[in-house]
Enzyme design. Structure first.
Site, PDB file in Angstrom:
ATOM      1  N   HIS A   1       0.827  -1.214   0.000  1.00  0.00           N
ATOM      2  CA  HIS A   1       0.000   0.000   0.000  1.00  0.00           C
ATOM      3  C   HIS A   1       0.867   1.273   0.000  1.00  0.00           C
ATOM      4  O   HIS A   1       0.946   1.947  -1.006  1.00  0.00           O
ATOM      5  CB  HIS A   1      -1.008   0.053   1.170  1.00  0.00           C
ATOM      6  CG  HIS A   1      -1.919  -1.119   1.228  1.00  0.00           C
ATOM      7  ND1 HIS A   1      -2.751  -1.434   0.187  1.00  0.00           N
ATOM      8  CD2 HIS A   1      -2.109  -2.068   2.182  1.00  0.00           C
ATOM      9  CE1 HIS A   1      -3.449  -2.524   0.496  1.00  0.00           C
ATOM     10  NE2 HIS A   1      -3.074  -2.941   1.700  1.00  0.00           N
TER      11      HIS A   1
ATOM     12  N   ASP B   1      -4.925  -8.252  -3.486  1.00  0.00           N
ATOM     13  CA  ASP B   1      -5.217  -8.029  -2.070  1.00  0.00           C
ATOM     14  C   ASP B   1      -6.553  -8.636  -1.639  1.00  0.00           C
ATOM     15  O   ASP B   1      -6.635  -9.821  -1.366  1.00  0.00           O
ATOM     16  CB  ASP B   1      -5.154  -6.513  -1.785  1.00  0.00           C
ATOM     17  CG  ASP B   1      -5.145  -6.193  -0.293  1.00  0.00           C
ATOM     18  OD1 ASP B   1      -5.137  -7.131   0.516  1.00  0.00           O
ATOM     19  OD2 ASP B   1      -5.146  -4.992   0.064  1.00  0.00           O
TER      20      ASP B   1
HETATM   21 ZN   LIG Z   1      -3.295  -7.026   2.654  1.00  0.00          ZN
END
Ligand SMILES: [Zn+2]
Length: 448
Positions: free
Chosen positions: A275, A326
């Protein structure tokens, strides 16, 4: 010695331009010879029409989140924050057992294969039984994932996650909640003992992960980082996905999450930050200066209202970019890679930050590197024979000029355009269908 020859109508070898009429020889799972300008397929060669690219690498996956698709996205008013979504995800995590995880992951990895993904990095943290006690085989859940990856035919890096604490408050680390006990080892040394029993194989490797600075204290980060250093394996961590994580970390440690990980010895060129949505200028310089990778997961970050990471600034600082599915809200690495550029355009209201080549590199070679498979992500001699072939007959790509094929693929292709997928020289997807798994039927059965 098994040798097979493939004639590629159009191909992108991992850098430069799209080439046409290329002959690829594959021996024992590795590309052994590349001949350009072979106008017609020689007798005995297999023909791959359309566009062939190196296999796609999904650098950040939680397979079991596949069960959340459609259940959480639509709940606007009842789940306005990341933390509300996390409560729903914890409910699913609480329902897993090794057999169910195996069936769900097998179907999910096969869905990934059908989307052109040849390598999966699974960020695995549901280790223990529902009451937090160890299974009789302490790696029962991790081994369920390894078996699922083998069944689905994908190359695999199990990023076994160290998870110790429930959260980071002003007075220090909290105890794990009842559901988080499934994730937690008793301490970092217990994590190293458990992970030592996981066995790699030809297409499976084991790497390390720190869940986040919320779940692992600095001295435990150091233990995990040393373990990864000694074995020269990848180390991944969730980093600054939410501003609240930064605030909690600053309050407790007087430093940003990036700084805490750096000071603990975690940040180097085998480190991948997942991220990195809310990074300071100093954080960016720290990650870039170390030659670390940032794995962006744009479809998840948009679903969870995380924000938009500064991808251009990451690259300018020296970091590599990779991509991951994800939370599996969609499984489509074309969508993830074009979002790097398109989200940046929305953020700064200017076009042209990342070239199609750079975006496709994030989805191929950079992901292979991040997951510890440096010889993947290319169609060169000596590279792993992992490749993805796209049909040019779909309404999305039909009629593209060869000179525009790469941009066409990056900005318009979807997972549905994938027709053939090879891992280690073996076709695991042929004519759009998985060769071993009925993906829709197995997803339906596992999601019941
Ligand atoms: Zn994750």
């Amino acid at each position: 010695m098994t040798s097979t020859t493939y004639w590629l109508e159009h191909s992108w070898p991992g850098q430069g331009e799209v080439d046409s009429s290329v002959l690829l020889e594959v021996d024992n799972g590795v590309i052994s010879k590349v001949t350009r300008g072979v106008q017609a397929p020689p007798p005995g060669s297999k023909v791959l029409n359309g566009l062939t690219i190196p296999g796609l690498a999904n650098a950040h996956s939680h397979a079991f989140h596949r069960a959340l698709r459609g259940r959480t996205e639509g709940r606007g008013a009842s789940t306005t924050t990341f933390w509300d979504w996390r409560d729903q995800m914890y409910e699913v995590a609480g329902s897993l057992n090794p057999d169910l995880l195996h069936r769900l992951a097998r179907a999910t990895f096969a869905e990934m294969a059908q989307a052109g993904i040849t390598l999966v990095g699974e960020f695995h943290y549901v280790h223990h039984d529902v009451d937090g006690s160890e299974y009789s085989n302490p790696n029962a859940m991790g081994e369920a994932l390894l078996a699922a990856a083998r069944d689905a035919g994908v190359r695999f890096t199990l990023l076994d996650v160290c998870y110790l604490h429930g959260g980071l408050g002003p007075d220090g680390y909290d105890e794990p909640s009842p559901i988080q006990r499934r994730f937690a080892d008793s301490d970092a040394d217990a994590w190293t003992r458990r992970v030592a029993a996981l066995k790699p194989s030809e297409t499976v490797r084991v790497g390390a992960a720190v869940h986040s600075v919320r779940a692992v204290d600095p001295s435990s980060v150091t233990t995990v980082a040393r373990w990864a250093d000694q074995r020269a394996v990848p180390l991944h961590a969730h980093l600054s996905e939410q501003e609240a994580e930064n605030e909690q970390c600053l309050a407790a440690h007087g430093a940003t999450p990036t700084q805490v990980l750096f000071d603990s010895g975690a940040v180097n060129d085998r480190f991948t930050a997942v991220h990195g949505t809310h990074l300071s200028v100093i954080d960016l310089a720290t990650l870039g200066g170390a030659g670390a990778t940032v794995c962006l997961c744009p479809t998840t970050e948009r679903d969870l209202a995380d924000g938009i990471g500064q991808a251009g600034a990451m690259v300018a600082a020296g970091a590599a970019l990779a991509v991951g599915t994800d939370s599996q809200s969609v499984i489509d690495l074309f969508e993830e890679s074009r979002a790097i550029e398109l989200d940046e355009r929305l953020r700064v209201r200017q076009r042209g930050h990342h070239s199609p080549t750079a975006l496709l590199t994030a989805a191929t070679a950079a992901g292979y590197e991040s997951l510890g498979w440096g010889k993947g992500g290319n169609l060169d001699v000596g590279s792993l024979a992992d490749l993805t072939n796209l049909s040019l007959d779909s309404p999305r790509l039909a009629g593209q000029r060869v000179s525009d094929l790469l941009a066409g693929a990056v900005f318009a292709a979807t997972a549905s355009d994938v027709q053939h997928v090879m891992v280690a020289g073996e076709m695991i997807v042929s004519d759009g269908h998985h060769t071993r798994v009925d993906v829709a039927a197995e997803l339906r059965e596992a999601l019941q």
